[in-house]
Motif scaffolding. Structure first.
Motif, PDB file in Angstrom:
ATOM      1  N   LEU A 498       0.825  -1.196   0.000  1.00 15.37           N
ATOM      2  CA  LEU A 498       0.000   0.000   0.000  1.00 15.37           C
ATOM      3  C   LEU A 498       0.866   1.255   0.000  1.00 15.37           C
ATOM      4  O   LEU A 498       0.564   2.240  -0.689  1.00 15.37           O
ATOM      5  N   LEU A 499       1.958   1.193   0.771  1.00 14.57           N
ATOM      6  CA  LEU A 499       2.887   2.324   0.799  1.00 14.57           C
ATOM      7  C   LEU A 499       3.540   2.518  -0.564  1.00 14.57           C
ATOM      8  O   LEU A 499       3.683   3.655  -1.043  1.00 14.57           O
ATOM      9  N   ILE A 500       3.925   1.421  -1.227  1.00 13.83           N
ATOM     10  CA  ILE A 500       4.488   1.513  -2.579  1.00 13.83           C
ATOM     11  C   ILE A 500       3.475   2.149  -3.527  1.00 13.83           C
ATOM     12  O   ILE A 500       3.814   3.002  -4.353  1.00 13.83           O
ATOM     13  N   PHE A 501       2.204   1.731  -3.401  1.00 18.01           N
ATOM     14  CA  PHE A 501       1.152   2.285  -4.256  1.00 18.01           C
ATOM     15  C   PHE A 501       1.015   3.790  -4.038  1.00 18.01           C
ATOM     16  O   PHE A 501       0.929   4.568  -4.995  1.00 18.01           O
ATOM     17  N   ILE A 502       1.029   4.213  -2.782  1.00 23.27           N
ATOM     18  CA  ILE A 502       0.883   5.643  -2.458  1.00 23.27           C
ATOM     19  C   ILE A 502       2.065   6.449  -2.994  1.00 23.27           C
ATOM     20  O   ILE A 502       1.891   7.519  -3.588  1.00 23.27           O
ATOM     21  N   VAL A 503       3.284   5.913  -2.811  1.00 23.94           N
ATOM     22  CA  VAL A 503       4.482   6.611  -3.299  1.00 23.94           C
ATOM     23  C   VAL A 503       4.463   6.687  -4.830  1.00 23.94           C
ATOM     24  O   VAL A 503       4.764   7.736  -5.424  1.00 23.94           O
ATOM     25  N   LEU A 504       4.108   5.564  -5.479  1.00 22.78           N
ATOM     26  CA  LEU A 504       4.040   5.531  -6.935  1.00 22.78           C
ATOM     27  C   LEU A 504       3.021   6.539  -7.449  1.00 22.78           C
ATOM     28  O   LEU A 504       3.281   7.287  -8.406  1.00 22.78           O
ATOM     29  N   ARG A 505       1.872   6.579  -6.802  1.00 29.87           N
ATOM     30  CA  ARG A 505       0.825   7.520  -7.224  1.00 29.87           C
ATOM     31  C   ARG A 505       1.278   8.965  -7.014  1.00 29.87           C
ATOM     32  O   ARG A 505       1.004   9.841  -7.853  1.00 29.87           O
ATOM     33  N   PHE A 506       1.980   9.216  -5.906  1.00 24.73           N
ATOM     34  CA  PHE A 506       2.489  10.558  -5.638  1.00 24.73           C
ATOM     35  C   PHE A 506       3.473  10.990  -6.730  1.00 24.73           C
ATOM     36  O   PHE A 506       3.415  12.124  -7.222  1.00 24.73           O
ATOM     37  N   LEU A 507       4.372  10.088  -7.142  1.00 21.76           N
ATOM     38  CA  LEU A 507       5.369  10.418  -8.162  1.00 21.76           C
ATOM     39  C   LEU A 507       4.707  10.703  -9.516  1.00 21.76           C
ATOM     40  O   LEU A 507       5.093  11.633 -10.223  1.00 21.76           O
TER      41      LEU A 507
END
Length: 589
Positions: A498-507
């Motif tokens: 979920l954290l990877i998803f959030i970081v990816l979406r932020f980028l």
């Protein structure tokens, strides 16, 4: 490999299809890869201990190579005639498509000087319906399908090219017709279906009830009004209208139930075989759409295991269905319905039992049915959510509740609609039954409209990219372990992805925010200019532009792809022929 060999080989086959579609390897490289895979296959027969350990890898490479060559063969462009913008053609229809406000639409096979080609054909609604009984001759406007001009638009030309269709045609005037004497068996069945649809159109209940019946039983939504379709979409219940696994399973179980009363208890296998034959006959009658064929293959594979007294395996049945379809046409993999149906089935396999553990224990058959409706709905929706958002960029937050309420009743409506279709087919009209059915359909549609009207729960223009979809599926994968065993380790796994998803979406959002651009868009003959500066977009269009259509097909897709919400419309006069933006000239003629 030992537990699900067919599923793993099917995945390798699909990976080969994806590589070929993305890279388009030339034939000599495909032959080299195929030759290498057959050499690797020799590890199966070589007794050397070290080489024999790689025997599974050799099978993976072989099926990966077969996927590449199968897609290469399916993607070859057929020879096409040289067509002018206006041609005299002879044609026959092969499929009826969804109508729009002005025209009925068909897929056709046409000939120019005995050279065939496929096309999408639009015919004004003022003209008579086309059918399979005739050849037609007319002067038509024909245009080659154009590739989408921008990355954010649906590539309709590519979608149709996967069916070997490269043209679109329009008949502005009347046409001549002649009776055919060469109807194939499948065309006779399709014509019979058209006649059944015409009988439903003459039935003694409301238009919306007639369109509902045609959609839920005969897989025909070509004349359904836009408001009804929008209600099903916004409520997250569009799958109720799509003839899919749930419909075919209900029809199969209904046939099995009827046969149970006709056959002695010892004839279980005979009942299963007859039921399978009848659902395949039904699939052929409703024009064996891809979702129907997928469902029939999965049901057949599952129950043939029962007949052969082997343990039924849902994943094995799913792999058999996928292989059966993709071997015949690898382009089916890129069909949204294909992907959603298989992901939904896998989601049910993966999450249904874990979810059931958290639901109340049923005490009778009715409670067991309701509990399974809840768990299956949750499992299928969780699994398909990433794909739904990726393809449609929208999601209804009310869909879970709507599914729990409507699905049990929709299963009754499927049986009721099937009964009414059979009665109409044999010209058996019971006025009191027609009225009950009309009221039941009207009530169902009103309930769906109620859920669709809850706008606060409907979200649209949700951006989603393939990397985000991939990470989302990893979350779904590890969700099973957390539901089964709620430990810190399993929770941390999900939290990590979920954290990877959030970081990816932020980028991705950050990159979109800092993209400034000026683009020229077109909708038919109308031109629109978009000017993006950070998070704000301005759209420049003429005063008489068709704003509702431009909003749907240009503005919303662009804003979704660029992850922007803040926009304004700038209207210019019809007399303006040129404008200058950032030193660049744009022609509005």
């Amino acid at each position: 490999m030992h537990k699900q060999p067919l599923l793993i080989l099917c995945i390798c086959f699909i990976l080969g299809i994806l590589l070929q579609d993305f890279v388009s390897l030339k034939l000599r490289y495909i032959y080299m890869l195929l030759g290498f895979s057959f050499v690797m296959l020799g590890f199966y027969v070589i007794k050397n201990f070290y080489l024999h350990r790689f025997r599974h890898i050799s099978l993976f490479i072989l099926f990966f190579s077969l996927g590449i060559i199968a897609h290469f063969l399916n993607s070859k462009k057929p020879p096409l005639p040289d067509l002018k913008s206006k041609e005299n053609i002879v044609f026959k229809i092969t499929k009826k498509l969804n109508s729009n406000e002005k025209n009925r639409r068909y897929e056709i096979v046409a000939w120019k000087e005995k050279q065939p080609f496929l096309s999408v054909l639009s015919v004004p609604k003022s003209e008579a319906d086309l059918n399979f009984l005739h050849y037609y001759k007319a002067e038509a406007y024909i245009n080659p399908l154009q590739k989408s001009y921008s990355d954010f638009q649906f590539d309709y030309a590519k979608y149709l090219s996967r069916k070997d269709i490269y043209f679109q045609a329009y008949l502005p005037n009347s046409f001549r017709s002649g009776l055919r004497n060469d109807l194939s068996f499948s065309e006779k069945i399709r014509q019979k279906r058209l006649e059944s649809l015409a009988k439903i159109d003459r039935a003694n209940f409301s238009k919306r009830a007639r369109e509902f019946t045609k959609g839920i039983i005969l897989a025909d939504r070509t004349e359904m009004d836009a408001e009804t379709v929008q209600d099903f979409t916004k409520s997250g219940l569009m799958h109720v209208l799509a003839i899919s696994g749930s419909h075919m399973a209900i029809i199969f179980w209904l046939i099995l139930l009827i046969l149970k009363s006709l056959f002695p208890p010892g004839y279980r296998n005979h009942k299963i075989i007859i039921s399978l034959i009848l659902i395949w006959a039904f699939a052929v009658f409703i024009d064996y759409g891809s979702s129907v064929v997928r469902s029939c293959i999965m049901i057949s594979a599952y129950y043939i295991s029962v007949v052969l007294q082997r343990k039924p395996d849902l994943l094995h049945a799913m792999a058999v269905a996928a292989f059966s379809i993709l071997i015949l046409d690898t382009n089916q993999f890129f069909d949204v319905g294909f992907q959603l149906s298989f992901v939904a089935v896998f989601g049910i396999f993966w999450l249904n039992q874990p979810i059931l553990k958290y639901l109340p224990k049923p005490k009778n058959n009715f409670q067991n049915f309701m509990v399974n409706v809840v768990s299956i709905s949750f499992a299928a929706q969780i699994a398909t959510l990433p794909l739904v958002i990726y393809y449609f960029h929208q999601y209804s937050g009310i869909s879970i509740i709507a599914n729990l309420i409507v699905i049990p009743f929709s299963e009754i409506m499927i049986v009721f609609s099937l009964l009414m279709t059979v009665l109409i087919e044999f010209s058996l009209h019971l006025e009191w039954l027609d009225q009950i059915y009309d009221a039941a359909v009207t009530g169902t549609l009103k309930t769906i409209h109620f859920f669709a009207d809850i706008d606060v729960a409907f979200f649209k223009m949700i951006p989603m990219t393939l990397p985000e979809v991939f990470v989302s599926f990893l979350v779904v994968w590890f969700l099973r372990f957390a539901i089964n065993n709620f430990t810190l380790k399993n929770v941390l796994r999900i939290s990590y992805f979920l954290l990877i998803f959030i970081v990816l979406r932020f980028l991705i959002n950050y990159k979109a925010l800092h993209t400034n651009e000026v683009l020229e868009h077109s909708y038919y003959k109308e031109k629109i200019i978009s000017v993006k500066k950070r998070d704000k977009v301005q759209f420049v269009m003429k005063i008489n532009a068709n704003y509702p259509k431009i909003e749907k097909f240009v503005i919303e897709p662009y804003l979704t792809s660029r992850r922007a919400q803040n926009f304004e419309i700038i209207i210019i006069s019809d007399e303006v022929e040129k404008i200058v933006i950032n030193g660049e000239n744009f022609d509005f003629k």
